[in-house]
Every structure is written in structure tokens, then in C-alpha cells.
Design a protein around this motif. Structure first.
Motif, PDB file in Angstrom:
ATOM      1  N   GLY A 172       3.972  17.443 -39.021  1.00  0.00           N
ATOM      2  CA  GLY A 172       3.012  16.095 -38.954  1.00  0.00           C
ATOM      3  C   GLY A 172       2.117  15.876 -37.689  1.00  0.00           C
ATOM      4  N   ASN A 173       1.259  14.996 -37.751  1.00  0.00           N
ATOM      5  CA  ASN A 173       0.310  14.544 -36.690  1.00  0.00           C
ATOM      6  C   ASN A 173       0.989  14.490 -35.219  1.00  0.00           C
ATOM      7  OD1 ASN A 173      -1.852  14.966 -38.400  1.00  0.00           O
ATOM      8  ND2 ASN A 173      -1.961  12.741 -38.946  1.00  0.00           N
ATOM      9  N   ARG A 174       1.987  13.587 -35.201  1.00  0.00           N
ATOM     10  CA  ARG A 174       2.731  13.114 -33.876  1.00  0.00           C
ATOM     11  C   ARG A 174       3.254  14.537 -33.315  1.00  0.00           C
ATOM     12  NH1 ARG A 174       5.086   7.932 -32.951  1.00  0.00           N
ATOM     13  NH2 ARG A 174       6.475   8.946 -31.521  1.00  0.00           N
ATOM     14  N   PRO A 175       4.034  15.106 -34.093  1.00  0.00           N
ATOM     15  CA  PRO A 175       4.864  16.281 -33.254  1.00  0.00           C
ATOM     16  C   PRO A 175       3.875  17.334 -33.159  1.00  0.00           C
ATOM     17  CG  PRO A 175       5.613  15.811 -35.638  1.00  0.00           C
ATOM     18  CD  PRO A 175       4.940  14.581 -35.417  1.00  0.00           C
ATOM     19  N   MET A 176       2.782  17.366 -33.966  1.00  0.00           N
ATOM     20  CA  MET A 176       1.460  18.307 -33.643  1.00  0.00           C
ATOM     21  C   MET A 176       1.226  18.307 -32.162  1.00  0.00           C
ATOM     22  SD  MET A 176      -0.712  20.748 -35.660  1.00  0.00           S
ATOM     23  CE  MET A 176      -0.776  19.826 -37.079  1.00  0.00           C
ATOM     24  N   GLU A 177       0.787  16.831 -31.919  1.00  0.00           N
ATOM     25  CA  GLU A 177       0.294  16.773 -30.607  1.00  0.00           C
ATOM     26  C   GLU A 177       1.356  16.968 -29.396  1.00  0.00           C
ATOM     27  OE1 GLU A 177      -2.820  16.395 -30.299  1.00  0.00           O
ATOM     28  OE2 GLU A 177      -2.881  16.274 -32.262  1.00  0.00           O
ATOM     29  N   ASP A 178       2.754  16.773 -29.571  1.00  0.00           N
ATOM     30  CA  ASP A 178       3.585  17.164 -28.933  1.00  0.00           C
ATOM     31  C   ASP A 178       3.737  18.813 -28.556  1.00  0.00           C
ATOM     32  OD1 ASP A 178       4.256  14.692 -28.297  1.00  0.00           O
ATOM     33  OD2 ASP A 178       6.179  14.783 -29.767  1.00  0.00           O
ATOM     34  N   VAL A 179       3.518  19.442 -29.836  1.00  0.00           N
ATOM     35  CA  VAL A 179       3.620  20.816 -29.590  1.00  0.00           C
ATOM     36  C   VAL A 179       2.363  21.399 -29.024  1.00  0.00           C
ATOM     37  CG1 VAL A 179       3.246  23.100 -30.938  1.00  0.00           C
ATOM     38  CG2 VAL A 179       4.700  21.425 -31.592  1.00  0.00           C
ATOM     39  N   MET A 180       1.093  20.824 -29.220  1.00  0.00           N
ATOM     40  CA  MET A 180      -0.248  21.233 -28.449  1.00  0.00           C
ATOM     41  C   MET A 180      -0.002  21.030 -26.950  1.00  0.00           C
ATOM     42  SD  MET A 180      -1.545  22.586 -30.971  1.00  0.00           S
ATOM     43  CE  MET A 180      -2.668  23.443 -29.890  1.00  0.00           C
ATOM     44  N   ASP A 181       0.812  19.745 -26.547  1.00  0.00           N
ATOM     45  CA  ASP A 181       1.044  19.382 -25.222  1.00  0.00           C
ATOM     46  C   ASP A 181       1.780  20.541 -24.445  1.00  0.00           C
ATOM     47  OD1 ASP A 181       0.250  17.433 -23.205  1.00  0.00           O
ATOM     48  OD2 ASP A 181       2.753  17.207 -23.214  1.00  0.00           O
ATOM     49  N   LYS A 182       2.927  21.068 -25.065  1.00  0.00           N
ATOM     50  CA  LYS A 182       3.627  22.195 -24.681  1.00  0.00           C
ATOM     51  C   LYS A 182       2.769  23.513 -24.391  1.00  0.00           C
ATOM     52  CE  LYS A 182       7.364  19.807 -24.403  1.00  0.00           C
ATOM     53  NZ  LYS A 182       7.662  19.321 -23.067  1.00  0.00           N
ATOM     54  N   VAL A 183       1.950  23.604 -25.436  1.00  0.00           N
ATOM     55  CA  VAL A 183       0.997  24.995 -25.504  1.00  0.00           C
ATOM     56  C   VAL A 183       0.176  24.983 -24.093  1.00  0.00           C
ATOM     57  CG1 VAL A 183      -0.820  26.241 -26.572  1.00  0.00           C
ATOM     58  CG2 VAL A 183       1.556  25.533 -28.052  1.00  0.00           C
ATOM     59  N   ARG A 184      -0.668  23.614 -24.099  1.00  0.00           N
ATOM     60  CA  ARG A 184      -1.509  23.399 -22.872  1.00  0.00           C
ATOM     61  C   ARG A 184      -0.754  23.806 -21.398  1.00  0.00           C
ATOM     62  NH1 ARG A 184      -4.095  19.975 -26.248  1.00  0.00           N
ATOM     63  NH2 ARG A 184      -2.519  18.407 -26.076  1.00  0.00           N
ATOM     64  N   ASN A 185       0.584  23.502 -21.529  1.00  0.00           N
ATOM     65  CA  ASN A 185       1.344  23.842 -20.269  1.00  0.00           C
ATOM     66  C   ASN A 185       1.916  24.912 -20.220  1.00  0.00           C
ATOM     67  OD1 ASN A 185       1.032  21.184 -18.430  1.00  0.00           O
ATOM     68  ND2 ASN A 185       1.947  20.360 -20.519  1.00  0.00           N
ATOM     69  N   ARG A 186       1.421  25.789 -21.307  1.00  0.00           N
ATOM     70  CA  ARG A 186       2.229  27.354 -21.263  1.00  0.00           C
ATOM     71  C   ARG A 186       3.383  27.425 -21.401  1.00  0.00           C
ATOM     72  NH1 ARG A 186      -1.035  31.539 -19.212  1.00  0.00           N
ATOM     73  NH2 ARG A 186      -3.045  30.815 -18.792  1.00  0.00           N
ATOM     74  N   HIS A 187       4.265  26.473 -22.168  1.00  0.00           N
ATOM     75  CA  HIS A 187       5.492  26.385 -22.517  1.00  0.00           C
ATOM     76  C   HIS A 187       5.796  26.657 -23.840  1.00  0.00           C
ATOM     77  CE1 HIS A 187       6.739  24.730 -18.620  1.00  0.00           C
ATOM     78  NE2 HIS A 187       6.029  23.570 -18.868  1.00  0.00           N
ATOM     79  N   TYR A 188       5.393  28.059 -24.454  1.00  0.00           N
ATOM     80  CA  TYR A 188       5.421  28.516 -25.595  1.00  0.00           C
ATOM     81  C   TYR A 188       6.684  28.286 -26.362  1.00  0.00           C
ATOM     82  CZ  TYR A 188       1.040  30.264 -23.329  1.00  0.00           C
ATOM     83  OH  TYR A 188      -0.198  30.397 -22.766  1.00  0.00           O
TER      84      TYR A 188
END
Ligand code: SF4
Length: 186
Positions: free
Chosen positions: A135-151
Motif C-alpha cells: 500500500g501507499n504508506r509502506p511503499m514510501e517507507d520502502v522507497m526511503d530505505k532504497v534511497r538510503n541503499r538499505h536494500y
């Protein structure tokens, strides 16, 4: 973990494969082909989830023969599958790749292996996560980790969003993702 049979593969892929393996599965079904890196990453994962050699051969053949024909499959590709199962060459029993190995791989043009959290564009990653039901909220949390390279943390959050359950150990192996998912579903 016991074994999965060929007839269950679509269902368990939908419920329990991590994104990297869903992507390879989808591409294999679409193109009836995967390049070497994809065959290794996905083939060893399937071995790890308990697909027996005979089933693995039938599975790959059913797709590849639609593209290259059954004869060419037997000649050029069956060896590699038996090899992964330690039945050819040095008879090493190869182990499935860890997240670290997959994340540090360098897929080229036309390759579908690798870790989507690392190797997809943001647009493609969002679309793929949406398809998994994130969903939208968890998606933003996921993208935040990706931006910080925490794959791997991004993958862990994805697991949690899809399963509605926490994953305290974190994801460090695609086969661990699969096992943890199956445990929750059984
Ligand atoms: Fe696959 Fe690991 Fe990447 Fe998750 S973090 S998509 S399991 S390689």
C-alpha cells in the motif's frame, strides 16, 4: 523445508517468492527464456525451495521449448540445470545465492537477475511493489530505505507489508524469505 511440486509453483510464487524471484518467474513466463545470470539465480533458488531435479527439468523445458524448441533445450540448457543440482561437471552441490551476492551482481541489458530494490528504476520498483499489494504508506517507507541503499531492509518492509506480520530477523536470503513466508501461511 520439504519440497514443492510443479503444480504448486504458481501459487507459492504468488504467496511466498521475494520480488527478485517473482520478477525472474514473470520474465521466464513472458519470454520463455532467461539469460545465464537469471537461470543461475532463479534455478538455484528453486532448488533451495525444494523443487526436485526432474521437476526442475520439466519446468524449464516447458518454457524454453516454446522459444528454442525441445531439442535445443535438451542439447544446450538441460546440462546447466543438472549441473546446478550437482549432477554434471565437478558435481558440486551449488547453494542458492544470498541477498548480498544478488545485490552486488551487475545485470546487463536483457538480464533479469539482480535485486529489484537495487537494480530497478524507481518507477518500475513502485509498479512492481504495487502489484505485490504494498500500500501507499509502506511503499514510501520502502522507497526511503532504497534511497538510503538499505536494500535488504526495503525487502524486509515489503515482506511485512505483504504478510501483515513482522519479520524481526530481517531478510538476508531469498530462500529465508520464502521459508518465513510459508511458516506464516501454514
Ligand atoms: Fe531478493 Fe534479497 Fe533483494 Fe529481497 S533483498 S529482492 S530477497 S535479493
Amino acid at each position: 523445508f520439504a519440497e514443492i511440486s510443479l503444480k504448486d509453483i504458481d501459487q507459492v510464487a504468488k504467496s511466498s517468492f521475494p520480488l527478485c524471484m517473482r520478477h525472474l518467474f514473470e520474465k521466464l513466463r513472458e519470454d520463455h527464456h532467461l539469460k545465464h545470470g537469471g537461470r543461475m539465480q532463479f534455478g538455484l533458488f528453486l532448488k533451495g525451495v525444494g523443487l526436485k531435479l526432474d521437476d526442475a527439468l520439466a519446468f524449464w523445458k516447458s518454457e524454453f521449448s516454446r522459444k528454442v524448441g525441445a531439442e535445443r533445450f535438451d542439447k544446450e540448457y538441460a546440462y546447466g540445470i543438472r549441473h546446478n543440482y550437482g549432477k554434471e561437471g565437478k558435481r558440486t552441490d551449488y547453494t542458492p545465492y544470498s541477498c548480498q551476492k544478488i545485490i552486488s551482481s551487475t545485470p546487463g541489458v536483457g538480464d533479469h537477475h539482480g535485486c529489484p530494490f537495487r537494480h530497478f528504476s524507481e518507477e518500475n520498483l513502485r509498479a512492481a511493489l504495487g502489484k505485490m499489494g504494498v500500500g501507499n504508506r509502506p511503499m514510501e517507507d520502502v522507497m526511503d530505505k532504497v534511497r538510503n541503499r538499505h536494500y535488504q531492509l526495503a525487502c524486509t518492509l515489503t515482506f511485512e507489508a505483504v504478510h501483515g506480520s513482522s519479520c524481526d530477523a530481517g531478510i538476508n536470503h531469498p530462500n529465508q524469505y520464502f521459508i518465513d513466508s510459508q511458516k506464516l501461511l501454514q
